[in-house]
Design a protein around this motif. Sequence first.
Motif, PDB file in Angstrom:
ATOM      1  N   PRO A  93       0.880  -1.101   0.187  1.00  0.00           N
ATOM      2  CA  PRO A  93      -0.115   0.107  -0.055  1.00  0.00           C
ATOM      3  C   PRO A  93       0.949   1.365   0.031  1.00  0.00           C
ATOM      4  O   PRO A  93       1.959   1.150   0.644  1.00  0.00           O
ATOM      5  N   VAL A  94       0.386   2.301  -0.716  1.00  0.00           N
ATOM      6  CA  VAL A  94       1.304   3.736  -0.539  1.00  0.00           C
ATOM      7  C   VAL A  94      -0.128   4.635  -0.427  1.00  0.00           C
ATOM      8  O   VAL A  94      -1.038   4.852  -0.944  1.00  0.00           O
ATOM      9  N   HIS A  95       0.179   5.603   0.547  1.00  0.00           N
ATOM     10  CA  HIS A  95      -0.340   6.595   0.814  1.00  0.00           C
ATOM     11  C   HIS A  95      -1.857   6.026   1.142  1.00  0.00           C
ATOM     12  O   HIS A  95      -2.814   6.974   0.821  1.00  0.00           O
ATOM     13  N   ALA A  96      -2.181   5.030   1.726  1.00  0.00           N
ATOM     14  CA  ALA A  96      -3.333   4.334   1.962  1.00  0.00           C
ATOM     15  C   ALA A  96      -4.059   4.882   3.395  1.00  0.00           C
ATOM     16  O   ALA A  96      -3.566   4.906   4.495  1.00  0.00           O
ATOM     17  N   THR A  97      -5.184   5.829   3.092  1.00  0.00           N
ATOM     18  CA  THR A  97      -5.987   6.287   3.830  1.00  0.00           C
ATOM     19  C   THR A  97      -6.680   5.158   4.713  1.00  0.00           C
ATOM     20  O   THR A  97      -6.830   3.833   4.242  1.00  0.00           O
ATOM     21  N   THR A  98      -7.427   5.445   5.968  1.00  0.00           N
ATOM     22  CA  THR A  98      -8.464   4.453   6.348  1.00  0.00           C
ATOM     23  C   THR A  98      -9.566   3.876   5.533  1.00  0.00           C
ATOM     24  O   THR A  98      -9.527   2.591   5.426  1.00  0.00           O
ATOM     25  N   ALA A  99     -10.016   4.732   4.730  1.00  0.00           N
ATOM     26  CA  ALA A  99     -11.238   4.536   3.866  1.00  0.00           C
ATOM     27  C   ALA A  99     -10.586   3.452   2.800  1.00  0.00           C
ATOM     28  O   ALA A  99     -11.061   2.517   2.396  1.00  0.00           O
TER      29      ALA A  99
END
Length: 279
Positions: free
Chosen positions: A70-76
């Motif tokens: 994952p890269v720059h993965a927000t909670t959503a």
Amino acid sequence: MLTVAARLLGDAERGSVERLLDRDPFGGAQVAERVSMAGLAWWRQDARIFGYGSRRNLESLCWVGANLIPVHATTAAIAAFAEMVAGEPRGCSSIVGSAEAVLGLWSHLAPTWGPSRDVRPNQPLMAISNPSPIAPDPGVRLVRPDEIDMLFPAAVAMYTEEVGVSPTADGGERSYRERIAELIRARRAYARFHNGRVIFKAELAVVTKHTAQIQGVWTDPELRGHGLATAGIAAVVRDALRRVAPSVSLYVNDYNLPARRVYERCGFQQVGTFATVLF
């Protein structure tokens, strides 16, 4: 069910993907190298890249291949990515990247993909952009193609010690040897030789326009504690900054105190925290 906003990306969105990767030059390096080499088409990559967010506002990425990254993965985004892959058989050997994203993904995926072989929740991500204050070892140099038979046993020993299984298990010797040969051909493999054997080694496993990422650091167990690794890493940093990229980066297990001291003495500073789930 979650309304999934994640989607499979293609070459038409390469510009947006590259801009997002540029915002995370160290954490996104593994994905950035592969995108720069082969774009986004799954049939060229033998992997898929999912995105989260609109075409005009791409927020997060997730590489799904031999590794899940994952890269720059927000909670959503984490929830959306997890829902997209949870129903598939696990094909990756690890989940690696920003600690918050990796551990968030694993909390969603563990019920269907578990158990893991190991979870390493705290791996300092470190970088340096100036030559090390440590005097580099003049004996550390690029490995020649005709020296692969000397390098390969050290590479297997490093991998086995670090990951916990041999890369040659289950018929993997040929593919792992080819990976080492590829690094040698690309002038990314370094070693110090003594009496016909490798006593220190390291590779630039990932190279982007922003950074060269060191992996595979290994010192002969009989010679540890004598400064070989410190001077060796300084030599790798010097050559990589001169010849390859404007910075050098790496990540290390938090419990590996000797290695952390080596990198700190060499001038590396922490720029983030990774985590890895191994299968």
